[in-house]
Scaffold this motif. Structure first.
Motif, PDB file in Angstrom:
ATOM      1  N   GLU A 169     -20.994   2.806   8.517  1.00  0.00           N
ATOM      2  CA  GLU A 169     -20.356   2.466   7.245  1.00  0.00           C
ATOM      3  C   GLU A 169     -19.560   1.170   7.348  1.00  0.00           C
ATOM      4  N   ALA A 170     -18.769   1.035   8.400  1.00  0.00           N
ATOM      5  CA  ALA A 170     -17.959  -0.183   8.557  1.00  0.00           C
ATOM      6  C   ALA A 170     -18.865  -1.399   8.737  1.00  0.00           C
ATOM      7  N   LEU A 172     -21.799  -1.891   7.383  1.00  0.00           N
ATOM      8  CA  LEU A 172     -22.276  -2.294   6.059  1.00  0.00           C
ATOM      9  C   LEU A 172     -21.203  -3.094   5.336  1.00  0.00           C
ATOM     10  N   ASP A 173     -19.968  -2.656   5.517  1.00  0.00           N
ATOM     11  CA  ASP A 173     -18.836  -3.350   4.901  1.00  0.00           C
ATOM     12  C   ASP A 173     -18.772  -4.798   5.402  1.00  0.00           C
ATOM     13  N   VAL A 174     -18.778  -4.963   6.717  1.00  0.00           N
ATOM     14  CA  VAL A 174     -18.679  -6.310   7.300  1.00  0.00           C
ATOM     15  C   VAL A 174     -19.885  -7.155   6.885  1.00  0.00           C
ATOM     16  N   SER A 176     -21.479  -7.115   4.246  1.00  0.00           N
ATOM     17  CA  SER A 176     -21.382  -7.591   2.863  1.00  0.00           C
ATOM     18  C   SER A 176     -20.269  -8.621   2.683  1.00  0.00           C
ATOM     19  N   MET A 177     -19.365  -8.729   3.625  1.00  0.00           N
ATOM     20  CA  MET A 177     -18.239  -9.664   3.507  1.00  0.00           C
ATOM     21  C   MET A 177     -18.419 -10.943   4.326  1.00  0.00           C
ATOM     22  N   THR A 180     -18.314 -15.110   3.571  1.00  0.00           N
ATOM     23  CA  THR A 180     -17.108 -15.909   3.289  1.00  0.00           C
ATOM     24  C   THR A 180     -15.845 -15.334   3.927  1.00  0.00           C
TER      25      THR A 180
ATOM     26  N   GLY B  12     -15.041  -9.732  -3.920  1.00  0.00           N
ATOM     27  CA  GLY B  12     -13.848  -9.259  -3.206  1.00  0.00           C
ATOM     28  C   GLY B  12     -14.150  -8.142  -2.221  1.00  0.00           C
ATOM     29  N   GLY B  13     -13.115  -7.505  -1.733  1.00  0.00           N
ATOM     30  CA  GLY B  13     -13.270  -6.417  -0.756  1.00  0.00           C
ATOM     31  C   GLY B  13     -14.122  -5.318  -1.342  1.00  0.00           C
ATOM     32  N   VAL B  14     -15.054  -4.817  -0.543  1.00  0.00           N
ATOM     33  CA  VAL B  14     -15.991  -3.828  -1.069  1.00  0.00           C
ATOM     34  C   VAL B  14     -15.381  -2.428  -1.004  1.00  0.00           C
ATOM     35  N   SER B  73     -20.251  -0.141   0.612  1.00  0.00           N
ATOM     36  CA  SER B  73     -20.237  -1.600   0.815  1.00  0.00           C
ATOM     37  C   SER B  73     -20.905  -2.321  -0.338  1.00  0.00           C
ATOM     38  N   GLY B  74     -20.996  -3.637  -0.246  1.00  0.00           N
ATOM     39  CA  GLY B  74     -21.643  -4.413  -1.292  1.00  0.00           C
ATOM     40  C   GLY B  74     -23.063  -4.740  -0.871  1.00  0.00           C
ATOM     41  N   SER B  78     -20.912  -9.492  -0.894  1.00  0.00           N
ATOM     42  CA  SER B  78     -19.771  -9.822  -1.737  1.00  0.00           C
ATOM     43  C   SER B  78     -19.166 -11.119  -1.217  1.00  0.00           C
ATOM     44  N   ARG B 300     -12.290   2.313   3.483  1.00  0.00           N
ATOM     45  CA  ARG B 300     -12.898   1.902   2.208  1.00  0.00           C
ATOM     46  C   ARG B 300     -14.423   1.976   2.257  1.00  0.00           C
ATOM     47  N   ALA B 301     -14.983   2.168   3.459  1.00  0.00           N
ATOM     48  CA  ALA B 301     -16.434   2.278   3.618  1.00  0.00           C
ATOM     49  C   ALA B 301     -16.888   3.736   3.698  1.00  0.00           C
TER      50      ALA B 301
END
Lengths: 420, 420
Positions: A169-170, A172-174, A176-177, A180, B12-14, B73-74, B78, B300-301
């Protein structure tokens, strides 16, 4: 065989499924009313036996006992208390036997890791010497997965699942971020001596190139240059890099990365953390934006995402412990035996306690990839079955409904107290 | 009304549920083939529009789009990229309009927080001025729960549930260890400016005296003496103390606890962490053994423990955004409206973007208890419904099956590139 009471206690760091083993012990004991009278649980583990603080399990409802199966932590209280050797403190062992005698206890079920297996063995030996027979059965438990003679340890599968799911999960978060913002994410997991838990992070991978890109094991000496080069390469190739770091990650000379000499505002040396140490290193040397997480107790308490396989095995070793006692066995530990074949199957075996006590099973080198940053197919084949299946607890008002014990105390029978 | 393409981007933050909003937008858009042609998603948010990097959503299978509903996530990427004001960088806005024109885009769906609402508003204003009409609809998203005019923000309910569940589980762990080991546990959670996420820790409480015993909000000035006295009292009364600390916890003068002046081995000032700062304080002043966790992105993920209410609302705002566009609306944001009554019910409303952009909704003082360490009944009544229900993702091989997009890129039509 005359009817005797049973004593059950939880020992050492708790897990998401140690109470499932308690449930297995208690429910199975109730099926042998001719042999087993009451089950008494030590309040806070063996300390409860020393202090004659026994919880009368029969005062809990059947529903509460059943709910132990889905309740994390040690519901009866656990302890970090290692009995000294017989030579150093014979009085402790004699006190235990005295308490067991006073409460007509003939079965001793001890739910813990390596140290507890040793205690369990000593109790069986001493009771023999002192002429008060007690059958001592060890019920295996440890997130560290480091007990010998069992294919795996109850408690590990659930923390492994937590780490795999959280890493996925984390990541996927990274991902997507990273265009930038954050490019490196580090999650620090338990495992001071063995990398089993960190290795489980690799189960987040489904395809070549998937996160985690780097795993740091205590078994592999940390090489800063090689590590930084790998981070740099990974960010260039994938745009981001996810790292699972064992708290026990260390340099070749045995210095833990976590003891990297950080001082606080008052100049006190601060207990580090591998993740912040790595993060600082990456920022200084490579300049990447990072985030890091330290799961700590969240990982071993995460019953909400427990492995169904782990829950079944935890229950099964508790059940098997009682059945072994009924069969007249002593000084043994039920084990999990993996069967041959492509499909994962297991059954319960047993190991003599004198071969279990104080032996640590490290992660075999052949489970770790050649570059030291990942796992091999053999490692994956070993780990993957242990996180199979979900076993969700029931929920009310959006949070899990975990067992809440009454903890009715058994009346004390001994005049003297015991200082520990 | 002629048929136009739609642009969707994540900003922004996902969160665990922003893709559920994407799913709502995409599935709903497909129900209006007369009005909406293709849906193009910005690769890495608005940056994708500036660079003319558009993902052709029609190339993804229906199954993949449906799976977005349970994927954290995005999925389209994102960004942390705030467009400057029109005066400062008109060229950026003009480039956006140029890209939209080139791809016949008439609908702009922007999925983000306060900053993104501002961007969305500016696009609607500029398109009007430039004579290329675009309907700009903002789809609310933020774990911080700080958007105005909506009862709550999609993304918050799931992080709140994660924090409540994790706090409950870790508290059981500490409770079982405290007799002989860890007595204080601290979990640090997100929320630089507002204490909404930290407040959600209180939902772990079922009875008087339950953990968490202390919550630290950014809204309440940190008073070291009062805090340490409360920790001491709690350990004396319950045997242990669980603390949920917002990353934004600060002293009366606005200094963050996380910036407490820690230096690393090289003498560099280190970005702190509230949890280790508090832990060091507790050890120095009270001597208690502690553990701490920093959930960071894990919180948040954590789609695996998402709030079903949150998932439904995230989907609903995506769906409503498209319906609003079809109804001819512009420069609005669908909101979540809480209905009166004892039972929790909600429906979708709408707010004009000029009242949403750049306004932060802080936690009302009446939701925080008088001593500043907990929440009131009013706070609980507000928060509790938002974590209701579980919405588990499907699993394969022990881990969640999350959507994996093809991300087929739309052919570029503009000759020039754009540097950002």
């Amino acid at each position: 065989m005359s009817k005797k009471n049973a004593f059950y206690a939880q020992s050492g760091g708790v897990t998401a499924v140690i109470n499932a083993s308690a449930c297995g012990v208690i429910q199975t004991a109730s099926q042998y009313p001719e042999q087993i009278g009451k089950v008494y649980a030590g309040l806070n583990g063996i300390v409860g036996a020393l202090r004659e603080e026994l919880i009368d399990v029969s005062q809990e409802s059947e529903e509460t006992i059943a709910a132990l199966r889905h309740t994390p932590s040690g519901a009866f209280g656990s302890c970090r208390y290692k009995l000294k050797s017989l030579e150093q403190n014979r009085a402790e062992y004699e006190r235990l036997i005295e308490v067991f005698k006073a409460h007509d206890i003939g079965y001793f079920f001890y739910n813990g890791g390596g140290d507890s297996a040793d205690t369990c063995l000593k109790i069986s030996q001493l009771s023999e010497k002192m002429g008060y027979p007690i059958q001592a059965i060890h019920v295996p438990k440890t997130v560290d997965n480091d007990l010998p003679l069992t294919d795996n340890c109850p408690g590990f599968g659930s923390v492994a699942k937590y780490v795999a799911v959280s890493t996925k999960e984390a990541a996927l978060d990274v991902a997507s971020m990273c265009a930038t913002s954050t490019k490196v994410f580090i999650v620090e997991v338990m495992g001071r001596h063995a990398g089993w838990i960190a290795a489980a992070g690799a189960l987040a991978q489904e395809q070549e190139g998937d996160a985690p890109h780097i795993i740091l094991f205590p078994e592999i000496a940390f090489d800063k240059e090689k590590f930084l080069a790998k981070v740099q390469d990974t960010v260039e190739q994938h745009g981001f890099c996810v790292i699972v770091a064992s708290e026990g990650a260390q340099y070749a000379d045995g210095t833990f990365l976590a003891d990297a000499g950080t001082t606080d505002a008052f100049g006190h040396k601060q207990l580090g953390g591998v993740a912040p140490t790595l993060a600082t290193m990456i920022r200084s040397e490579l300049g990447f934006k990072y985030h890091w997480a330290l799961a700590d107790y969240l990982q071993r308490a995460a019953r909400h995402i427990a492995s169904a396989t782990d829950v079944e095995q935890a229950y099964a070793v508790g059940k098997a412990a009682v059945e072994a006692a009924i069969a007249g066995k002593n000084a043994i530990m039920p084990t999990i035996v993996r069967e041959q074949g492509d499909e994962y199957r297991w059954h319960i075996g047993e190991a003599p306690l004198d071969q279990v006590a104080n032996v640590e099973k490290m992660m075999p080198r052949e489970y770790i990839s050649e570059d030291g940053f990942g796992i091999t197919d053999a490692g994956r084949a070993y780990l993957a079955p242990l996180i199979q299946g979900e076993d969700y607890p029931p929920y009310a008002n959006g949070i899990p409904r975990y067992a809440r014990l009454k903890k009715a105390m058994v009346e004390k029978k001994l005049a003297d107290t015991f200082e520990i």
